[in-house]
Design an enzyme around this catalytic site. Structure first.
Site, PDB file in Angstrom:
ATOM      1  N   LYS A   1       0.843  -1.200   0.000  1.00  0.00           N
ATOM      2  CA  LYS A   1       0.000   0.000   0.000  1.00  0.00           C
ATOM      3  C   LYS A   1       0.876   1.246   0.000  1.00  0.00           C
ATOM      4  O   LYS A   1       2.090   1.185   0.216  1.00  0.00           O
ATOM      5  CB  LYS A   1      -0.919  -0.003   1.225  1.00  0.00           C
ATOM      6  CG  LYS A   1      -0.174   0.096   2.551  1.00  0.00           C
ATOM      7  CD  LYS A   1      -1.130   0.065   3.735  1.00  0.00           C
ATOM      8  CE  LYS A   1      -0.344   0.224   5.038  1.00  0.00           C
ATOM      9  NZ  LYS A   1      -1.233   0.257   6.219  1.00  0.00           N
TER      10      LYS A   1
ATOM     11  N   ARG B   1     -10.704   0.585  14.436  1.00  0.00           N
ATOM     12  CA  ARG B   1     -10.775   1.321  13.168  1.00  0.00           C
ATOM     13  C   ARG B   1     -11.838   0.603  12.338  1.00  0.00           C
ATOM     14  O   ARG B   1     -12.936   0.349  12.830  1.00  0.00           O
ATOM     15  CB  ARG B   1      -9.406   1.346  12.484  1.00  0.00           C
ATOM     16  CG  ARG B   1      -8.340   2.085  13.271  1.00  0.00           C
ATOM     17  CD  ARG B   1      -7.092   2.385  12.450  1.00  0.00           C
ATOM     18  NE  ARG B   1      -6.652   1.275  11.615  1.00  0.00           N
ATOM     19  CZ  ARG B   1      -5.472   1.221  11.002  1.00  0.00           C
ATOM     20  NH1 ARG B   1      -4.617   2.232  11.128  1.00  0.00           N
ATOM     21  NH2 ARG B   1      -5.126   0.184  10.264  1.00  0.00           N
TER      22      ARG B   1
ATOM     23  N   TYR C   1      17.416  31.269   6.530  1.00  0.00           N
ATOM     24  CA  TYR C   1      16.388  32.169   7.038  1.00  0.00           C
ATOM     25  C   TYR C   1      16.504  32.369   8.546  1.00  0.00           C
ATOM     26  O   TYR C   1      16.661  31.420   9.309  1.00  0.00           O
ATOM     27  CB  TYR C   1      14.999  31.616   6.731  1.00  0.00           C
ATOM     28  CG  TYR C   1      14.612  31.671   5.281  1.00  0.00           C
ATOM     29  CD1 TYR C   1      14.602  32.877   4.578  1.00  0.00           C
ATOM     30  CD2 TYR C   1      14.229  30.517   4.607  1.00  0.00           C
ATOM     31  CE1 TYR C   1      14.232  32.921   3.245  1.00  0.00           C
ATOM     32  CE2 TYR C   1      13.848  30.551   3.273  1.00  0.00           C
ATOM     33  CZ  TYR C   1      13.858  31.758   2.596  1.00  0.00           C
ATOM     34  OH  TYR C   1      13.485  31.798   1.281  1.00  0.00           O
TER      35      TYR C   1
ATOM     36  N   MET D   1      12.431  25.404   1.547  1.00  0.00           N
ATOM     37  CA  MET D   1      11.540  24.625   0.711  1.00  0.00           C
ATOM     38  C   MET D   1      12.303  23.713  -0.246  1.00  0.00           C
ATOM     39  O   MET D   1      11.892  22.574  -0.499  1.00  0.00           O
ATOM     40  CB  MET D   1      10.610  25.547  -0.086  1.00  0.00           C
ATOM     41  CG  MET D   1       9.577  24.806  -0.917  1.00  0.00           C
ATOM     42  SD  MET D   1       8.471  25.927  -1.807  1.00  0.00           S
ATOM     43  CE  MET D   1       7.516  26.616  -0.453  1.00  0.00           C
TER      44      MET D   1
END
Length: 384
Positions: free
Chosen positions: A42, A140, A271, A319
Site C-alpha cells: 500500500k 478502526r 532564514y 523549501m
C-alpha cells in the site's frame, strides 16, 4: 552491496535496493513457517514503488499482495501484476465493478460495504472473492462482535446465490512494535472466537490472517494461515528496540552537492540566521528541502554523509535547499559530490530510524516522505 553512486542527470534520488527487498521477504518467509506470505505494498509500496516491490516480493516467495484501496490494486493490475491482490479500505459509494473485472479481492468491514459489493456483482455478473475484516480491538474499520451474526447471515445468502467466494477472515493488530504486549493475546483470542462463531454458523473461511510485521518476526503463535507484513518487507525493523532483526533497509536518499562556499566567523546561515558560524568554515548547499520530504523540523539537527564523514546541517531547512557545515580548513568536498541523507547505515550514514528519533515520529513516515524533486531509482537484485 555495491557502493552507492549518484545517477547522472538527477538532482536527488531515493534509490531502492531490490536485492534488499528480496532478502527481507525471504527472512519473513522463514519466520512464517507453514503460513503463506502476503506482502503489503500500500501507499506506493511504503514509498518504495508498489509495482517493483510487488514483482520482487513475488519472485522471492510472497504468495499474495495487500493494498489499502481498490485504485492501488488496479494500478498493480495495469502494470501486469496477476498475483492475488486484496484491498481493504473503501469509501462509501465506491463502485466495486472495476475491482471485480480485474479479479481484485475485496475485504469488507460492514454490511453496507458487502451490499455495495453485491450490487457490483449483479451488475457485472462476476463473482466476488471476499475477505471479512473484523475488529478485535484496534477500533478502526472492521466488523464488530455485535454486527458479526448479521454479516454471517448475509454471507451465507450470498454464497447460496454463488455471488461470492468466501476467501478470508482478517484483523489488524493494535501494536506494530510490541509483540509481547498482552493486548496481542486478547486480539488473538477474539479473532479465534470470530472463527469459531463462523464455523458454528456453517461459514468457513479459506484462510485467516492477523499477523503484521512484528508478529510475523516474533510471535509464531499468531501465524494462522497467512502473514501480512508491511514495514519489514522494506527492511525497517518492526521492533526497533530489538535491532535490525536480520532485515536490510532498502531505501537510500541522496543528492549531489550543488554549491560549496566559505563564510567568516559571525556570519549567519539561512532564514532567520538561526545558526551563526562560530569560526571561519566551509558550507555545502544541498538542493532539496521540505517540499521534497526533508522535514523542516530537522533544521540544525540532521547530519549527512559526504565522502565518508558526517556533516551537520546548519540553519533552517528551506523549501528546496539546506546547508551543511563542512568545517574549517582545506576543502575535501567538491560540487557534484554525493551526499547521503539516510540509508541502511552500513557506510556510516544516518538511517530512517535516526531521522524518526530526531523528529519524534516513526520510520514509516520517513520512508513515505521523499517526493518532489527526489526521483525514485532502483538497484536490481543480485545473487546474494
Amino acid at each position: 552491496m555495491t557502493p552507492i553512486s549518484q545517477t547522472p542527470g538527477l538532482l536527488a534520488e531515493a534509490m531502492v535496493d531490490l536485492g534488499a527487498i528480496e532478502h527481507n521477504v525471504r527472512v519473513l518467509r522463514e519466520h512464517a513457517g507453514h503460513a503463506q506470505l502476503m506482502a503489503v505494498v500500500k501507499a506506493d509500496g511504503y514509498g518504495h514503488g508498489a509495482t517493483r516491490v510487488a514483482q520482487t516480493a513475488l519472485g522471492a516467495g510472497a504468495a499474495e499482495l495487500g493494498v489499502a484501496t481498490v485504485d492501488e490494486a488496479l494500478a498493480l493490475r495495469a502494470d501486469g501484476i496477476t498475483a492475488p491482490v486484496l484491498a481493504w479500505l473503501h469509501p462509501p459509494g465506491i463502485d466495486f465493478g472495476p475491482a471485480l473485472l480485474a479479479d481484485v479481492q475485496v475485504a469488507v468491514s460492514s454490511l453496507r460495504q458487502l451490499d455495495e459489493l453485491l450490487h457490483a456483482v449483479r451488475r457485472t455478473g462476476r463473482t466476488a472473492t471476499v475477505t471479512v475484516k473484523v475488529d478485535t480491538g484496534l477500533n478502526r474499520n472492521g466488523v464488530g462482535p455485535a454486527q458479526f451474526p448479521a454479516m454471517l447471515t448475509a454471507l451465507r445468502q450470498a454464497m447460496a446465490e454463488d455471488a461470492v467466494r468466501l476467501r478470508g477472515l482478517m484483523s489488524h493488530m493494535v501494536y506494530a512494535d510490541k509483540p509481547d504486549d498482552s493486548i496481542n493475546d486478547v486480539q488473538a483470542q477474539r479473532f479465534t472466537a470470530f472463527l469459531a462463531q463462523a464455523r458454528e454458523q456453517g461459514v468457513r473461511f479459506e484462510v485467516a490472517h492477523l499477523s503484521n510485521s512484528s508478529a510475523t518476526m516474533a510471535r509464531p503463535d499468531l501465524t494462522f494461515d497467512l502473514v501480512r507484513p508491511g514495514i519489514a518487507v522494506y527492511g525497517l525493523s518492526p521492533v526497533p528496540a530489538l535491532g535490525d532483526m536480520g532485515l536490510v533497509p532498502a531505501m537510500t536518499v541522496k543528492c549531489a552537492v550543488a554549491l560549496v562556499k566559505s563564510i567568516r566567523a559571525g556570519e549567519g546561515v539561512s532564514y532567520g540566521h538561526t545558526w551563526i558560524a562560530p569560526r571561519d568554515t566551509n558550507l555545502a548547499l544541498l538542493p532539496i528541502g521540505y517540499a521534497d520530504g526533508v522535514f523542516r523540523s530537522l533544521g540544525g539537527r540532521l547530519e549527512v554523509l559526504i565522502n565518508g564523514r558526517r556533516c551537520p546541517g546548519v540553519g533552517r531547512i528551506c523549501m528546496d535547499q539546506f546547508m551543511v557545515d563542512l568545517g574549517p580548513g582545506p576543502l575535501d568536498v567538491a560540487e557534484g559530490d554525493e551526499a547521503i541523507l539516510f540509508g541502511p547505515g552500513i557506510r556510516g550514514e544516518p538511517t530512517a530510524q535516526d531521522w524518526a528519533d530526531l523528529v519524534g515520529t516513526i520510520h514509516y513516515e520517513v520512508v513515505t516522505s521523499p517526493r518532489g524533486r527526489i526521483t525514485r531509482t532502483y538497484r536490481e537484485a543480485e545473487n546474494r
